[in-house]
Design a protein around this motif. Structure first.
Motif, PDB file in Angstrom:
ATOM      1  N   ARG A  15       2.334  41.068 -26.514  1.00 20.51           N
ATOM      2  CA  ARG A  15       1.691  42.009 -25.604  1.00 20.51           C
ATOM      3  C   ARG A  15       2.275  43.262 -25.570  1.00 20.51           C
ATOM      4  O   ARG A  15       3.812  42.941 -24.976  1.00 20.51           O
ATOM      5  CB  ARG A  15       1.303  41.293 -24.392  1.00 20.51           C
ATOM      6  N   LEU A  16       2.370  43.852 -25.652  1.00 24.16           N
ATOM      7  CA  LEU A  16       2.742  45.511 -25.486  1.00 24.16           C
ATOM      8  C   LEU A  16       2.477  45.926 -23.871  1.00 24.16           C
ATOM      9  O   LEU A  16       1.003  46.200 -23.788  1.00 24.16           O
ATOM     10  CB  LEU A  16       2.301  46.057 -26.064  1.00 24.16           C
ATOM     11  N   VAL A  33      -0.893  51.372 -19.456  1.00 25.55           N
ATOM     12  CA  VAL A  33      -2.132  50.409 -20.583  1.00 25.55           C
ATOM     13  C   VAL A  33      -1.361  49.347 -21.015  1.00 25.55           C
ATOM     14  O   VAL A  33      -0.136  49.303 -20.897  1.00 25.55           O
ATOM     15  CB  VAL A  33      -1.896  51.564 -21.624  1.00 25.55           C
ATOM     16  N   PHE A  34      -1.811  48.381 -21.770  1.00 27.37           N
ATOM     17  CA  PHE A  34      -1.232  47.182 -22.406  1.00 27.37           C
ATOM     18  C   PHE A  34      -2.292  47.483 -23.066  1.00 27.37           C
ATOM     19  O   PHE A  34      -3.743  47.252 -22.993  1.00 27.37           O
ATOM     20  CB  PHE A  34      -1.179  46.115 -21.575  1.00 27.37           C
ATOM     21  N   LEU A  73      -3.829  50.423 -32.080  1.00 25.40           N
ATOM     22  CA  LEU A  73      -2.360  51.883 -31.516  1.00 25.40           C
ATOM     23  C   LEU A  73      -3.586  53.030 -30.939  1.00 25.40           C
ATOM     24  O   LEU A  73      -3.303  53.559 -30.031  1.00 25.40           O
ATOM     25  CB  LEU A  73      -1.812  52.194 -33.123  1.00 25.40           C
ATOM     26  N   ALA A  74      -4.683  53.024 -32.000  1.00 28.64           N
ATOM     27  CA  ALA A  74      -5.444  53.951 -31.623  1.00 28.64           C
ATOM     28  C   ALA A  74      -6.327  53.785 -30.397  1.00 28.64           C
ATOM     29  O   ALA A  74      -6.157  54.964 -29.237  1.00 28.64           O
ATOM     30  CB  ALA A  74      -7.204  54.072 -32.589  1.00 28.64           C
ATOM     31  N   ARG A  75      -6.781  52.971 -29.939  1.00 28.31           N
ATOM     32  CA  ARG A  75      -7.374  52.533 -28.173  1.00 28.31           C
ATOM     33  C   ARG A  75      -5.440  52.771 -27.855  1.00 28.31           C
ATOM     34  O   ARG A  75      -5.685  53.615 -26.662  1.00 28.31           O
ATOM     35  CB  ARG A  75      -7.155  51.064 -28.134  1.00 28.31           C
ATOM     36  N   LEU A  76      -4.771  52.230 -27.573  1.00 29.99           N
ATOM     37  CA  LEU A  76      -3.282  52.248 -26.418  1.00 29.99           C
ATOM     38  C   LEU A  76      -3.066  54.269 -26.298  1.00 29.99           C
ATOM     39  O   LEU A  76      -2.506  54.184 -25.173  1.00 29.99           O
ATOM     40  CB  LEU A  76      -2.058  52.000 -27.039  1.00 29.99           C
ATOM     41  N   ARG A 104       4.537  56.789 -32.400  1.00 32.78           N
ATOM     42  CA  ARG A 104       3.483  55.680 -33.454  1.00 32.78           C
ATOM     43  C   ARG A 104       4.990  55.156 -33.922  1.00 32.78           C
ATOM     44  O   ARG A 104       4.557  53.927 -34.837  1.00 32.78           O
ATOM     45  CB  ARG A 104       2.671  56.325 -34.149  1.00 32.78           C
ATOM     46  N   ALA A 105       5.146  55.437 -35.222  1.00 37.69           N
ATOM     47  CA  ALA A 105       6.348  54.620 -36.118  1.00 37.69           C
ATOM     48  C   ALA A 105       7.189  53.973 -35.279  1.00 37.69           C
ATOM     49  O   ALA A 105       7.473  52.905 -36.206  1.00 37.69           O
ATOM     50  CB  ALA A 105       6.861  56.224 -37.136  1.00 37.69           C
TER      51      ALA A 105
END
Length: 267
Positions: free
Chosen positions: A89-90, A32-33, A50-53, A67-68
């Motif tokens: 871009r992650l 995912v990205f 982050l919630a969607r990731l 998450r941290a």
């Protein structure tokens, strides 16, 4: 801005980053990205990204990093590149594995975060082309940002071949889903409407902000709704664009609509 990246737990220069040839993100699009806007040195709407990731990781059954740690890595990239504006871009893949589709037990995910400078100019108005590609509204993958974007890529290439610069994707049932990399909004009787996720629209971050602000409502849309709309606007985390034509036919324009959306997303 320098060019320092986060790769699997450390900051590296771009030339030092080497992706393993057995990485499943490279071989299979297994990951995912997220693309996040940096504004005044902060990440806009980071909790939503982050919630969607993490929703995507859950659907793909990829072990989630803390998450941290992810948030710390994002801001480390901003700090080491002295970023004030631009984007990150992650990319998170399942990691490396042997040949074949089934992932091995105990995979170690690959995490890459790359900084980008702000665009030099505002994105151009959209000349829409109705794509022959279809978005499967029944697939759970329509709700997450996977690394396999081939339908969207092909739709955008098709639009370019037919004289446009953006594509409209319909779903399997023939209803409007989204554009190639944006959510689609129309204005009707002064009200902003966007297709629901159940029609194949990606749950975009900018879209969620406008829905929570009650500036946009979800409605099933057909292609016939676009020519009669007071305005057609495309939105994502990075841009707000007016659509000015559909399949070569001029659309109505209301520049104040796009301006109002930009102001809401910047607040």
């Amino acid at each position: 801005m320098s060019d320092r990246l986060w790769f699997n737990g450390e900051m590296l220069d771009r030339a030092q980053v080497h992706v393993d040839p057995s990485d499943r993100g490279l071989l299979l699009g297994d990951g995912v990205f997220e693309t996040m806007r940096v504004q005044a040195g902060r990440i806009a709407h980071l909790p939503r990204h982050l919630a969607r990731l993490y929703a995507g990781l859950e659907i793909l059954m990829i072990p989630p990093p803390p998450r941290a740690e992810v948030e710390g890595a994002l801001y480390r990239v901003i700090a080491e590149n002295t970023m004030t504006e631009g984007s990150l871009r992650l990319t998170l893949t399942r990691g490396c594995g042997p040949r074949g589709l089934l992932p091995p037990e105990g995979v170690s995910p690959t995490l890459l975060i790359v900084p980008f400078p702000p665009p030099v100019a505002r994105a151009p108005d959209a000349h829409l082309v109705t794509s022959r590609m279809r978005r499967d509204e029944n697939s759970p993958l329509s709700r997450i940002k996977t690394l396999n974007y081939l339908p969207n890529i092909l739709a955008l290439m098709e639009a370019r071949q037919r004289g446009g610069n953006e594509a409209v994707l319909l779903n399997i049932a023939g209803r409007v889903a989204e554009a190639s990399a944006s959510n689609l909004l129309i204005q009707r009787d002064g009200m902003l409407l966007t297709p629901p996720v159940t029609d194949g629209a990606l749950p975009g971050v900018a879209r969620s902000v406008l829905l929570d602000m009650r500036l946009v409502r979800e409605r099933t849309l057909t292609l016939a709704d676009l020519p009669g709309a007071e305005a057609v606007v495309l939105i994502n985390s990075m841009t707000v664009r007016e659509a000015v034509t559909l399949d070569g036919v001029a659309l109505r324009r209301e520049p104040s609509t796009a301006a109002r959306i930009r102001a809401a997303l910047a607040s």
